[in-house]
Structure formats: structure tokens, C-alpha cells
Design an enzyme around this catalytic site. Structure first.
Site, mmCIF file in Angstrom:
data_model
loop_
_atom_site.group_PDB
_atom_site.id
_atom_site.type_symbol
_atom_site.label_atom_id
_atom_site.label_comp_id
_atom_site.label_asym_id
_atom_site.label_seq_id
_atom_site.Cartn_x
_atom_site.Cartn_y
_atom_site.Cartn_z
ATOM 1 N N CYS A 109 17.357 -30.530 -13.501
ATOM 2 C CA CYS A 109 15.949 -30.197 -13.642
ATOM 3 C C CYS A 109 15.251 -30.153 -12.269
ATOM 4 O O CYS A 109 15.661 -29.409 -11.398
ATOM 5 C CB CYS A 109 15.283 -31.189 -14.596
ATOM 6 N N HIS A 110 14.219 -30.968 -12.070
ATOM 7 C CA HIS A 110 13.473 -31.007 -10.813
ATOM 8 C C HIS A 110 14.170 -31.819 -9.726
ATOM 9 O O HIS A 110 13.668 -31.929 -8.610
ATOM 10 C CB HIS A 110 12.073 -31.572 -11.040
#
Length: 181
Positions: A109-110
Site C-alpha cells: 500500500c502506502h
């Protein structure tokens, strides 16, 4: 773990480490009062039988008190916590050193923000949550919208829905790395 972390990503990896691999792990924080952390694991062969029997599965350590050589892998869960984690030089150094030492470095993800700050994605094939694609490309990564991307010891994935593939790839890469070392 941290305000802003993606719980499903952290808990999915934690479940894999504890229940499937029977591995101990450490939450590495910028300081012991700071909840922002990278998830790293030590192979179960480094655990005593007493620790295993007591199910002592995790510890919390301060980033500036450990080095990458102490761990088998570094896993950075997503959400917005990686943006906070990368503000701490010791956290960035741990990720950079793990990558340089050929350890599995996995980010979902991030978490790509941490990889970009550590300078470990230049020339690598990567993926991430779509909103940080530009950050990954600007850090020199070859980005693709894929469930999971493995490039050497680097494992990246896009989102919580990709957790099964992400976990399989991180384990496979870990097994390959350990066999080749």
C-alpha cells in the site's frame, strides 16, 4: 502499531508470522514511546524453546538500538503511518540496510513511501497503492498496477485485498534468500 496504519495489512502479516511461520517478530519504533513502526521478523530458529512455549511472539524495540543484520526481513505495512516512519533517520536506515544486505524488504500500500525515502527502489519493478505511483516513479521505480511485484529481495503490493499474494511472495522470497545465503 500507529495512528494511520492499515490494520488489515499489519494484522494479516502478523497472523502469517505467528500462526503460519511460528516466527517471532519485533515492532521497530522511532523510540519506545512512539507507536510508528516497521514489522521485522527473526526466524524461529533464533528463539529459545521457552520463548516458543510461552508464545512470546513479539517485542518492541527502538530503531536506533537495532541493525538490519539482526533480522531476516523487514515488512512495512501501509496506511499513512509510513509517512510518519520515514521522518525518522534510524527507521529509514534500517530499511536501507536490510535491502543492501539482501534481506527481504516487503512493502504494501502506502509503505512505498518508506522505500522511496530509503532509496531502495531505483531501477526496481514495484507496485503500490495507486495514489503514490508518482512517488514511486520519481524515486526511480518501474511501477505497474499488479497484485504483487517481486524484484530481487524487494516485494511490493497495492492494497489489503492483495494480502494473500503479498504474504505468499514474501515467504517465497524469504525461503529463496535463506537458501542462497
Amino acid at each position: 502499531l500507529a495512528q494511520g496504519h492499515e490494520f488489515r495489512e499489519f494484522n494479516g502479516v502478523r497472523h502469517l508470522l505467528v500462526h503460519s511461520l511460528r516466527a517471532d517478530y519485533a515492532l521497530v519504533a522511532a523510540n519506545t514511546s512512539d507507536a510508528y513502526g516497521n514489522l521485522v521478523w527473526r526466524g524461529s530458529s533464533r528463539c529459545s524453546a521457552v520463548e516458543m512455549a510461552m508464545n512470546a511472539r513479539h517485542t518492541i524495540v527502538q530503531a536506533d538500538t537495532v541493525t538490519a543484520v539482526e533480522f531476516d526481513a523487514v515488512i512495512v505495512p501501509g496506511g499513512y503511518a509510513p509517512d510518519m516512519m520515514r521522518r525518522h533517520p534510524a527507521m529509514v536506515k534500517l530499511v536501507r540496510e536490510a535491502a543492501q544486505q539482501g534481506k527481504v524488504v516487503a512493502a504494501i500500500c502506502h509503505a512505498g513511501w518508506m522505500l522511496a525515502s530509503a532509496g531502495v527502489i531505483e531501477g526496481k519493478n514495484v507496485t503500490s497503492f495507486f495514489s503514490i505511483k508518482d512517488d514511486m516513479v520519481n524515486a526511480g521505480g518501474q511501477w505497474s498496477d499488479s497484485e504483487v511485484v517481486v524484484d530481487g529481495n524487494l516485494v511490493t503490493s497495492r492494497k489489503p485485498d492483495d494480502l494473500p499474494a503479498f504474504c505468499r511472495a514474501a515467504i517465497q522470497d524469504r525461503k529463496s534468500t535463506r537458501l542462497n545465503s
